[in-house]
Motif scaffolding. Sequence first.
Motif, PDB file in Angstrom:
ATOM      1  N   GLU A  13      -5.228 -33.942 -21.106  1.00  0.00           N
ATOM      2  CA  GLU A  13      -5.259 -34.230 -22.545  1.00  0.00           C
ATOM      3  C   GLU A  13      -3.871 -34.590 -23.048  1.00  0.00           C
ATOM      4  OE1 GLU A  13      -7.008 -30.773 -24.324  1.00  0.00           O
ATOM      5  OE2 GLU A  13      -8.991 -31.214 -23.496  1.00  0.00           O
ATOM      6  N   GLN A  14      -2.869 -33.829 -22.646  1.00  0.00           N
ATOM      7  CA  GLN A  14      -1.497 -34.096 -23.076  1.00  0.00           C
ATOM      8  C   GLN A  14      -0.995 -35.441 -22.570  1.00  0.00           C
ATOM      9  OE1 GLN A  14       0.546 -32.273 -25.208  1.00  0.00           O
ATOM     10  NE2 GLN A  14      -1.387 -31.227 -25.582  1.00  0.00           N
ATOM     11  N   LEU A  15      -1.494 -35.853 -21.415  1.00  0.00           N
ATOM     12  CA  LEU A  15      -1.107 -37.150 -20.853  1.00  0.00           C
ATOM     13  C   LEU A  15      -1.919 -38.298 -21.442  1.00  0.00           C
ATOM     14  CD1 LEU A  15      -0.718 -36.075 -17.115  1.00  0.00           C
ATOM     15  CD2 LEU A  15       1.134 -36.737 -18.688  1.00  0.00           C
ATOM     16  N   GLY A  16      -2.877 -37.968 -22.316  1.00  0.00           N
ATOM     17  CA  GLY A  16      -3.704 -38.997 -22.938  1.00  0.00           C
ATOM     18  C   GLY A  16      -4.769 -39.544 -22.003  1.00  0.00           C
ATOM     19  N   LEU A  17      -5.155 -38.742 -21.017  1.00  0.00           N
ATOM     20  CA  LEU A  17      -6.148 -39.159 -20.032  1.00  0.00           C
ATOM     21  C   LEU A  17      -7.456 -38.405 -20.254  1.00  0.00           C
ATOM     22  CD1 LEU A  17      -3.823 -39.027 -16.885  1.00  0.00           C
ATOM     23  CD2 LEU A  17      -4.495 -41.064 -18.181  1.00  0.00           C
ATOM     24  N   GLU A  21     -14.061 -32.999 -15.990  1.00  0.00           N
ATOM     25  CA  GLU A  21     -13.906 -32.613 -14.591  1.00  0.00           C
ATOM     26  C   GLU A  21     -14.074 -33.802 -13.642  1.00  0.00           C
ATOM     27  OE1 GLU A  21     -16.081 -29.670 -11.391  1.00  0.00           O
ATOM     28  OE2 GLU A  21     -16.079 -29.087 -13.508  1.00  0.00           O
ATOM     29  N   ALA A  22     -15.096 -34.624 -13.880  1.00  0.00           N
ATOM     30  CA  ALA A  22     -15.331 -35.782 -13.010  1.00  0.00           C
ATOM     31  C   ALA A  22     -14.191 -36.787 -13.121  1.00  0.00           C
ATOM     32  CB  ALA A  22     -16.664 -36.440 -13.357  1.00  0.00           C
ATOM     33  N   ALA A  23     -13.674 -36.980 -14.324  1.00  0.00           N
ATOM     34  CA  ALA A  23     -12.572 -37.933 -14.532  1.00  0.00           C
ATOM     35  C   ALA A  23     -11.299 -37.454 -13.839  1.00  0.00           C
ATOM     36  CB  ALA A  23     -12.326 -38.136 -16.019  1.00  0.00           C
ATOM     37  N   ILE A  24     -11.035 -36.166 -13.896  1.00  0.00           N
ATOM     38  CA  ILE A  24      -9.855 -35.606 -13.228  1.00  0.00           C
ATOM     39  C   ILE A  24      -9.984 -35.787 -11.725  1.00  0.00           C
ATOM     40  CG2 ILE A  24      -8.602 -33.467 -12.706  1.00  0.00           C
ATOM     41  CD1 ILE A  24      -9.223 -32.584 -15.604  1.00  0.00           C
ATOM     42  N   THR A  25     -11.154 -35.474 -11.188  1.00  0.00           N
ATOM     43  CA  THR A  25     -11.397 -35.630  -9.756  1.00  0.00           C
ATOM     44  C   THR A  25     -11.221 -37.083  -9.333  1.00  0.00           C
ATOM     45  OG1 THR A  25     -12.902 -33.744  -9.736  1.00  0.00           O
ATOM     46  CG2 THR A  25     -13.099 -35.306  -7.918  1.00  0.00           C
ATOM     47  N   GLU A  26     -11.756 -37.999 -10.127  1.00  0.00           N
ATOM     48  CA  GLU A  26     -11.623 -39.431  -9.807  1.00  0.00           C
ATOM     49  C   GLU A  26     -10.169 -39.879  -9.878  1.00  0.00           C
ATOM     50  OE1 GLU A  26     -12.982 -43.843 -11.352  1.00  0.00           O
ATOM     51  OE2 GLU A  26     -14.093 -42.103 -12.054  1.00  0.00           O
ATOM     52  N   PHE A  27      -9.448 -39.455 -10.916  1.00  0.00           N
ATOM     53  CA  PHE A  27      -8.044 -39.828 -11.055  1.00  0.00           C
ATOM     54  C   PHE A  27      -7.254 -39.374  -9.833  1.00  0.00           C
ATOM     55  CE2 PHE A  27      -3.650 -39.220 -12.189  1.00  0.00           C
ATOM     56  CZ  PHE A  27      -3.345 -40.345 -12.928  1.00  0.00           C
ATOM     57  N   GLU A  47       6.023 -44.551 -19.684  1.00  0.00           N
ATOM     58  CA  GLU A  47       7.317 -43.873 -19.842  1.00  0.00           C
ATOM     59  C   GLU A  47       7.139 -42.535 -20.558  1.00  0.00           C
ATOM     60  OE1 GLU A  47      11.103 -42.964 -19.124  1.00  0.00           O
ATOM     61  OE2 GLU A  47       9.980 -44.627 -18.256  1.00  0.00           O
ATOM     62  N   ALA A  48       6.261 -42.484 -21.557  1.00  0.00           N
ATOM     63  CA  ALA A  48       6.024 -41.237 -22.287  1.00  0.00           C
ATOM     64  C   ALA A  48       5.403 -40.180 -21.368  1.00  0.00           C
ATOM     65  CB  ALA A  48       5.118 -41.488 -23.488  1.00  0.00           C
ATOM     66  N   GLN A  49       4.462 -40.583 -20.526  1.00  0.00           N
ATOM     67  CA  GLN A  49       3.850 -39.645 -19.587  1.00  0.00           C
ATOM     68  C   GLN A  49       4.883 -39.140 -18.583  1.00  0.00           C
ATOM     69  OE1 GLN A  49       0.828 -42.398 -18.281  1.00  0.00           O
ATOM     70  NE2 GLN A  49      -0.802 -41.196 -19.246  1.00  0.00           N
ATOM     71  N   ARG A  50       5.698 -40.032 -18.084  1.00  0.00           N
ATOM     72  CA  ARG A  50       6.745 -39.667 -17.125  1.00  0.00           C
ATOM     73  C   ARG A  50       7.709 -38.656 -17.753  1.00  0.00           C
ATOM     74  NH1 ARG A  50       7.303 -42.910 -13.438  1.00  0.00           N
ATOM     75  NH2 ARG A  50       7.011 -44.772 -14.681  1.00  0.00           N
ATOM     76  N   GLN A  51       8.134 -38.914 -18.971  1.00  0.00           N
ATOM     77  CA  GLN A  51       9.053 -38.012 -19.663  1.00  0.00           C
ATOM     78  C   GLN A  51       8.417 -36.644 -19.888  1.00  0.00           C
ATOM     79  OE1 GLN A  51      10.385 -39.961 -23.227  1.00  0.00           O
ATOM     80  NE2 GLN A  51      11.639 -41.439 -22.113  1.00  0.00           N
TER      81      GLN A  51
END
Length: 80
Positions: A13-17, A21-27, A47-51
């Motif tokens: 959620e914080q990463l905007g993704l 559960e299925a989406a996390i597994t797929e990612f 860049e925001a996610q990396r930071q």
Amino acid sequence: MNGLRPAMTSLFEQLGLDSGEAAITEFIGTHQLDAGTLITQATYWSEAQRQFLEEKIRSDGEWAIVVDQLNEALHEDSLK
């Protein structure tokens, strides 16, 4: 976070993704990193996610644990 420990869903959620559960597994399955690539060096982060990831790793708090769990999951294929 209302006193709750961060979890993988919260990290996504914080990463905007998508944090389902299925989406996390797929990612994780489709974004594997080789052993020599740090999680913060992955080309798919904005860049925001990396930071955000770098900041949480440096903080060495509860978020760092969740980021480390994601890091381990993203390197699963390189350990085989």
